[in-house]
Design a protein around this motif. Structure first.
Motif, short mmCIF file in Angstrom:
data_model
loop_
_atom_site.label_atom_id
_atom_site.label_comp_id
_atom_site.label_asym_id
_atom_site.label_seq_id
_atom_site.Cartn_x
_atom_site.Cartn_y
_atom_site.Cartn_z
N LYS A 17 42.01 57.43 64.96
CA LYS A 17 41.84 56.99 63.83
C LYS A 17 42.67 58.12 62.73
O LYS A 17 43.16 57.65 61.68
CB LYS A 17 40.28 56.83 63.43
N ILE A 18 42.29 59.38 63.03
CA ILE A 18 42.63 60.27 62.07
C ILE A 18 44.17 60.47 62.22
O ILE A 18 44.96 60.65 61.12
CB ILE A 18 42.00 61.59 62.12
N TRP B 11 38.49 65.47 60.78
CA TRP B 11 38.78 65.99 59.44
C TRP B 11 40.12 66.58 59.42
O TRP B 11 40.52 67.11 60.59
CB TRP B 11 37.85 66.61 58.62
N ARG C 54 40.55 64.66 54.05
CA ARG C 54 40.34 63.73 54.74
C ARG C 54 39.42 63.96 55.87
O ARG C 54 39.53 64.83 56.60
CB ARG C 54 41.60 62.89 55.24
N ALA D 70 32.52 63.52 63.57
CA ALA D 70 33.33 63.71 62.49
C ALA D 70 34.84 64.13 62.97
O ALA D 70 34.77 65.13 63.90
CB ALA D 70 32.70 64.47 61.30
N GLN E 219 45.50 57.72 60.32
CA GLN E 219 45.30 58.11 58.89
C GLN E 219 46.39 58.93 58.36
O GLN E 219 47.10 58.72 57.22
CB GLN E 219 43.81 58.55 58.69
N ILE F 59 33.76 53.67 62.42
CA ILE F 59 34.38 54.90 61.83
C ILE F 59 34.74 54.49 60.58
O ILE F 59 35.14 53.29 59.80
CB ILE F 59 35.77 55.34 62.57
N ARG F 60 34.31 55.27 59.47
CA ARG F 60 34.58 54.98 57.98
C ARG F 60 34.89 56.38 57.32
O ARG F 60 34.61 57.62 57.86
CB ARG F 60 33.55 54.21 57.17
N ASN F 61 35.51 56.60 55.95
CA ASN F 61 35.69 57.72 55.37
C ASN F 61 34.34 58.35 55.06
O ASN F 61 33.22 57.57 54.70
CB ASN F 61 36.26 57.41 54.12
N LEU G 39 36.77 61.48 58.34
CA LEU G 39 36.20 60.14 58.89
C LEU G 39 35.00 60.69 59.60
O LEU G 39 34.82 61.55 60.54
CB LEU G 39 37.12 59.44 59.86
N LEU H 146 37.96 58.78 67.25
CA LEU H 146 37.95 59.53 65.97
C LEU H 146 39.31 60.16 65.88
O LEU H 146 40.15 59.95 65.09
CB LEU H 146 37.09 60.48 65.95
#
Length: 159
Positions: A110-111, A69, A53, A67, A114, A4-6, A55, A107
């Motif tokens: 991770k979000i 967001w 944001r 994805a 974040q 995962i990345r931005n 990812l 995902l």
């Protein structure tokens, strides 16, 4: 294996995933028509403002496969999962070929992290009432029911 990345240069993929995230089981409008409708355009128009944001998940072949967001909304541009002006609303979608392989859960975790790192207190999402699989995953992740509006359920996660 996935990483995962931005969001960087994958804005078209982000738009594809935004389209996929909209649960319309029958007679779904075209991507262009749906994403340009007033109720949906606010989810992507002017992307990159404060509170935006996204990812992107990639497979081992470096192909984008999902994805997640979030975006902040206000009283004038309320979204389907609107709680308040300080609670970002999440959207998520994964490519059909990787569904059921843990990409969505990865995902979401991770979000959530974040949002915590950015100092938010809550995050929200909106899900179709008939989308039982998604609702169950969100509940397992810790989301709680907030309210039902029309055919959608708003859920909240307290960070």
């Amino acid at each position: 294996m996935f990483y995962i990345r931005n969001l960087e240069n994958e804005f078209e993929f982000f738009l594809d995933m935004l389209y996929e995230s909209i649960h319309i089981p029958e007679s779904k409008p075209s991507k262009e028509a749906l994403l340009n409708s007033p109720d949906i355009r606010k989810y992507h128009e002017g992307w990159g403002r404060r509170g935006d944001r996204a990812l992107i998940a990639f497979n081992t072949k470096n192909q984008a496969v999902g994805a997640v967001w979030y975006r902040l909304f206000d009283d004038n541009t309320k979204s389907y999962g609107f709680i308040d002006c300080n609670t970002p609303e999440i959207g998520i979608a994964v490519s059909e070929e990787v569904r059921g392989k843990g990409v969505g859960t990865l995902l979401m975790r991770k979000i959530i992290q974040q949002a915590k790192d950015e100092g938010y207190i809550n995050i929200s999402l909106s899900v179709d009432l008939k989308n039982d699989a998604a609702i169950n995953i969100y509940k397992k992740l810790g989301f709680k029911d907030y309210e039902v509006v029309g055919t959608s359920k708003t859920m909240i996660y307290k960070l």
